[in-house]
Design an enzyme around this catalytic site. Structure first.
Site, PDB file in Angstrom:
ATOM      1  N   ASP A 128       0.753  -1.469  -0.291  1.00  0.00           N
ATOM      2  CA  ASP A 128       0.034  -0.346  -0.150  1.00  0.00           C
ATOM      3  C   ASP A 128       1.100   1.144   0.197  1.00  0.00           C
ATOM      4  O   ASP A 128       0.450   2.245  -0.892  1.00  0.00           O
ATOM      5  CB  ASP A 128      -0.962  -0.068   1.091  1.00  0.00           C
ATOM      6  CG  ASP A 128      -2.154   1.247   0.758  1.00  0.00           C
ATOM      7  OD1 ASP A 128      -2.128   1.909   0.055  1.00  0.00           O
ATOM      8  OD2 ASP A 128      -2.501   1.500   2.169  1.00  0.00           O
ATOM      9  N   CYS A 185     -23.705  -7.216 -13.633  1.00  0.00           N
ATOM     10  CA  CYS A 185     -23.692  -6.904 -12.169  1.00  0.00           C
ATOM     11  C   CYS A 185     -23.652  -5.801 -12.059  1.00  0.00           C
ATOM     12  O   CYS A 185     -22.977  -5.093 -12.915  1.00  0.00           O
ATOM     13  CB  CYS A 185     -23.276  -7.717 -11.158  1.00  0.00           C
ATOM     14  SG  CYS A 185     -23.849  -7.190  -9.493  1.00  0.00           S
ATOM     15  N   CYS A 207     -16.307  10.486  -3.869  1.00  0.00           N
ATOM     16  CA  CYS A 207     -16.398   8.709  -2.588  1.00  0.00           C
ATOM     17  C   CYS A 207     -15.908  10.115  -0.773  1.00  0.00           C
ATOM     18  O   CYS A 207     -15.441  10.041  -0.506  1.00  0.00           O
ATOM     19  CB  CYS A 207     -15.132   8.562  -2.729  1.00  0.00           C
ATOM     20  SG  CYS A 207     -15.331   6.415  -1.957  1.00  0.00           S
TER      21      CYS A 207
HETATM   22  S1  SF4 Z   1     -18.365  -5.469  -8.158  1.00  0.00           S
HETATM   23 FE1  SF4 Z   1     -20.263  -4.597  -8.064  1.00  0.00          FE
HETATM   24  S2  SF4 Z   1     -20.619  -5.596  -9.910  1.00  0.00           S
HETATM   25 FE2  SF4 Z   1     -19.186  -6.346  -9.722  1.00  0.00          FE
HETATM   26  S3  SF4 Z   1     -20.127  -8.411  -9.143  1.00  0.00           S
HETATM   27 FE3  SF4 Z   1     -19.629  -6.547  -7.174  1.00  0.00          FE
HETATM   28  S4  SF4 Z   1     -21.630  -5.464  -6.920  1.00  0.00           S
HETATM   29 FE4  SF4 Z   1     -21.763  -6.331  -8.969  1.00  0.00          FE
HETATM   30  S1  SF4 Z   2     -19.182   6.372  -1.709  1.00  0.00           S
HETATM   31 FE1  SF4 Z   2     -17.036   4.984  -1.789  1.00  0.00          FE
HETATM   32  S2  SF4 Z   2     -17.082   3.627  -0.808  1.00  0.00           S
HETATM   33 FE2  SF4 Z   2     -18.771   4.598  -0.575  1.00  0.00          FE
HETATM   34  S3  SF4 Z   2     -20.171   3.712  -1.630  1.00  0.00           S
HETATM   35 FE3  SF4 Z   2     -20.126   4.708  -3.275  1.00  0.00          FE
HETATM   36  S4  SF4 Z   2     -17.744   4.351  -3.744  1.00  0.00           S
HETATM   37 FE4  SF4 Z   2     -18.227   2.922  -2.625  1.00  0.00          FE
END
Ligand code: SF4
Ligand code: SF4
Length: 306
Positions: A128, A185, A207
């Site tokens: 990381d 998905c 985010c």
């Molecule tokens: S990462 Fe998102 S789109 Fe991919 S399987 Fe998981 S929930 Fe579904």
């Molecule tokens: S805000 Fe960031 S951590 Fe929360 S669901 Fe959206 S992408 Fe994911």
């Protein structure tokens, strides 16, 4: 010099990792292009370090001369016990001990054993903190695939994994990428409360996880309004993922629910000093955000979640 891949994977298991795979130390041009477009879009938000050292990310040989292989490992962090009596959420990765030292020490133990068998090898461990495309290498070595939620998704632990790697100058037999993917998905994309996920990747400017942990700025109003119960991080796009159902619990003692995290009372953080906060939460990832940020996050929670 050529590594015995089975022996290296045995050492990874002995070190306590959930799985291990080996790939060539090269990055595909399509992945480099994706990363560059992501940066051009400004999706790294305030994480300026992502813009620096791009050449190191693209070319591991700049991190280790004559790099030939990347040994990737993952460690399941899904804790057996999670807080159930709280109105607020702390991201699951932060419920146990901070993973940086833990991963590094496990990787170093593994490398020490590798060196006993291959005294000539030159290698470095990473987790990381360095400009390494960790999810890319983990994917390339067959440990999982990068989902639409931008996490590495493994067959055994879903996305609840820490990633680390050893870059070395020895060749090896290499693993093949896994052949699973998200298919049709879109659960994570649909569930994200701020629309941070798209085919261009994660937009950190939106985010909640970024704003409640990494960002040094106040959470912008458009995002703060969308915060419901996220005190530290946001797991929504992982919680909804079908690959994260039925994940086995982590067997790592250090990653189980930490006493101080379990007993956190955000209201009380205004009453204690930074020094006391640092003492209380020593060794946990909460130090990453710090006392002030967590107080601010608490004030952003919806009233019923305070
Ligand atoms: S990462 Fe998102 S789109 Fe991919 S399987 Fe998981 S929930 Fe579904
Ligand atoms: S805000 Fe960031 S951590 Fe929360 S669901 Fe959206 S992408 Fe994911």
């Amino acid at each position: 010099m050529r590594l015995d891949a089975a022996y290296v994977k045995h050492l990874a298991a002995v070190a306590g990792f959930s799985s291990c795979g080996i790939s060539k130390a090269g990055v595909s041009s399509s992945h480099v292009e994706f990363l560059n477009n992501w940066l051009k879009s400004g999706f790294n938000a305030g994480m300026r370090y992502m813009q620096e050292n791009v050449s190191l990310r693209e070319n591991p040989a700049l991190l280790l001369e004559n790099a030939k292989s990347v040994i990737s490992v993952v460690l399941n962090y899904f804790p057996a016990e999670q807080p159930t009596d709280k109105n607020f959420v702390i991201s699951k990765y932060a419920l146990g001990q901070d993973y940086h030292d833990l991963m590094k020490s496990k990787l170093q133990n593994m490398l020490d054993e590798i060196i006993k068998k291959y005294p000539e090898i030159r290698a470095r461990v990473f987790t990381d903190t360095a400009p390494v495309l960790e999810r890319y290498f983990a994917m390339s070595s067959g440990l999982g695939y990068i989902g639409k939620n931008t996490c590495l998704i493994t067959p055994h632990s879903g996305s609840w994994v820490f990633i680390g790697e050893i870059i070395c100058d020895a060749e090896s037999d290499y693993d093949s990428p896994v052949l699973i993917n998200c298919g049709n998905c879109t659960r994570c994309v649909d569930a994200c409360p701020v629309g941070a996920l798209s085919e261009k990747g994660l937009n950190a400017n939106k985010c909640i996880s970024y704003h409640t942990i990494e960002s040094k700025e106040k959470t912008p109003s458009g995002i703060a309004e969308k915060v419901t119960n996220q005190l530290f991080g946001c797991d929504i796009c992982q919680d909804v993922c079908p690959h994260n159902k039925n994940t086995k619990y982590s067997t790592c003692d250090e990653l189980q629910l930490h006493n101080a995290v379990q007993n956190i009372v955000p209201e009380d953080l205004t009453e204690i000093s930074n020094r006391e906060f640092n003492r209380r939460f020593k060794g946990t990832s909460l130090l990453r955000a710090g006392r002030k940020k967590i107080i601010e996050n608490f004030q952003n929670l919806k009233t019923e979640n305070r």
